[in-house]
Design an enzyme around this catalytic site. Sequence first.
Site, PDB file in Angstrom:
ATOM      1  N   HIS A   1       5.213   5.825   1.160  1.00 14.16           N
ATOM      2  CA  HIS A   1       6.572   5.997   0.852  1.00 14.16           C
ATOM      3  C   HIS A   1       6.490   5.225  -0.528  1.00 14.16           C
ATOM      4  O   HIS A   1       5.985   4.199  -0.783  1.00 14.16           O
ATOM      5  CB  HIS A   1       7.296   4.802   1.899  1.00 14.16           C
ATOM      6  CG  HIS A   1       7.154   5.124   3.486  1.00 14.16           C
ATOM      7  ND1 HIS A   1       6.812   4.524   4.305  1.00 14.16           N
ATOM      8  CD2 HIS A   1       7.635   6.403   3.912  1.00 14.16           C
ATOM      9  CE1 HIS A   1       6.950   5.340   5.784  1.00 14.16           C
ATOM     10  NE2 HIS A   1       7.147   6.407   5.113  1.00 14.16           N
TER      11      HIS A   1
ATOM     12  N   GLU B   1       7.461   1.375  -1.847  1.00  9.09           N
ATOM     13  CA  GLU B   1       6.333   0.385  -1.260  1.00  9.09           C
ATOM     14  C   GLU B   1       5.441   0.045  -2.227  1.00  9.09           C
ATOM     15  O   GLU B   1       4.204   0.357  -2.236  1.00  9.09           O
ATOM     16  CB  GLU B   1       5.843   0.677  -0.025  1.00  9.09           C
ATOM     17  CG  GLU B   1       7.192   0.785   0.883  1.00  9.09           C
ATOM     18  CD  GLU B   1       6.674   1.444   2.279  1.00  9.09           C
ATOM     19  OE1 GLU B   1       7.508   1.650   2.895  1.00  9.09           O
ATOM     20  OE2 GLU B   1       5.527   1.651   2.719  1.00  9.09           O
TER      21      GLU B   1
ATOM     22  N   HIS C   1       1.393  -0.277   3.505  1.00  6.99           N
ATOM     23  CA  HIS C   1       2.877  -0.206   3.290  1.00  6.99           C
ATOM     24  C   HIS C   1       3.589  -1.359   3.337  1.00  6.99           C
ATOM     25  O   HIS C   1       2.947  -2.444   3.736  1.00  6.99           O
ATOM     26  CB  HIS C   1       3.312   0.363   4.982  1.00  6.99           C
ATOM     27  CG  HIS C   1       2.749   1.850   4.838  1.00  6.99           C
ATOM     28  ND1 HIS C   1       4.174   3.074   4.822  1.00  6.99           N
ATOM     29  CD2 HIS C   1       1.872   2.623   5.339  1.00  6.99           C
ATOM     30  CE1 HIS C   1       3.464   4.290   4.864  1.00  6.99           C
ATOM     31  NE2 HIS C   1       1.997   3.912   5.390  1.00  6.99           N
TER      32      HIS C   1
ATOM     33  N   GLU D   1       1.362  -2.981   7.542  1.00  8.73           N
ATOM     34  CA  GLU D   1       2.506  -3.190   7.114  1.00  8.73           C
ATOM     35  C   GLU D   1       2.723  -4.908   6.522  1.00  8.73           C
ATOM     36  O   GLU D   1       2.186  -5.675   7.256  1.00  8.73           O
ATOM     37  CB  GLU D   1       3.713  -3.195   8.164  1.00  8.73           C
ATOM     38  CG  GLU D   1       3.997  -1.810   8.741  1.00  8.73           C
ATOM     39  CD  GLU D   1       4.888  -0.892   7.766  1.00  8.73           C
ATOM     40  OE1 GLU D   1       5.362  -1.544   6.606  1.00  8.73           O
ATOM     41  OE2 GLU D   1       5.133   0.083   8.208  1.00  8.73           O
TER      42      GLU D   1
END
Length: 328
Positions: A53, A56, A147, A211
């Site tokens: 993404h 990020e 991420h 994450e």
Amino acid sequence: MSSYLERFLAGDAEPTLPEMLSGGVRVRSMGEGLVCVEPSQPRYDLLISSGIHGNETAPIELACGLLQAILDDRLVPQARILFALGNPEAIRQGVRYLDDDLNRLFGKDPAATGQGPAAVRARILESAVRQFFSERGERWRLHYDLHTAIRGSKIEKFAIYPFPHDDAFDEAEIARLGRCGIEAVLLQSKPSPTFSYFTRRHCGAHGFTLELGKARPFGQNQAVDLRLLAAELLALISGEPALDGVGVTPTLFSVSREVIKQSDAFVLHVADDVENFTELPQGMTLADDATGSFVVDEIDARIVFPNPKVKNGLRAGLVVVPTQLPTR
Ligand code: ZN
């Protein structure tokens, strides 16, 4: 001279690299945003991916910092490493994705995904990682796909452990995630179209999605504390033993149920900015839809990845519950 990342962000698809570093470490480009470094006697293979993404940025800064230290001869790798910047044009534009979410397109039949830029990039990444993991013999393989999240999270740093099929969830790898500062691990119970599931399923790697906090623009990541992850990656790259006793013991969660949006009448009864891992009281009506209500009957349930704006028929959130590794 400017760094690899600076040249990449300026639009250089394949910045020039030194071919050979001290200690006989070879460097080569495997395509746009794909740099492979190879010592002559590697101990194992690492895939460090970021920017799947494009907005990020904290993981991109971390990964490119490690790559640059290697290119500048400040860090001598004992592992073969592929550094992968996932979605080059989205990274340059500072957006999550352009035409489609790259992390929903791995392992899919090309006939089903079309020929858009994201689908094309997914095929390029798949072929690059298959080549990387197959071309120089077999060693232990690890993939961290890094991420940061759109929304806040009650648990700031968590990992997704892709469905391992007939293999057991690996306790040593969960402990390693703890050393990286990962506070919770979500154990998946079915396949998913993500990069980390792809490398686990098709490349024999220990693949994980990490994450790591909230997404912010380049240079504004002071609040994202990646020191433990950086230390573990540095230990892996340099072949130094990891420090015992650092980090945390991750809490384990499993998916109890998926909330599927069935119709345009779908309403999710949580705030738009609800944080991941927010507790859901037992008996709460979590969603209403044309087909009925979704009532929380689980104890200690929490919501992860809520998104009522998905298309009908798709997942609008996950209800997760604490779990433990099955005893063997
Ligand atoms: Zn992401």
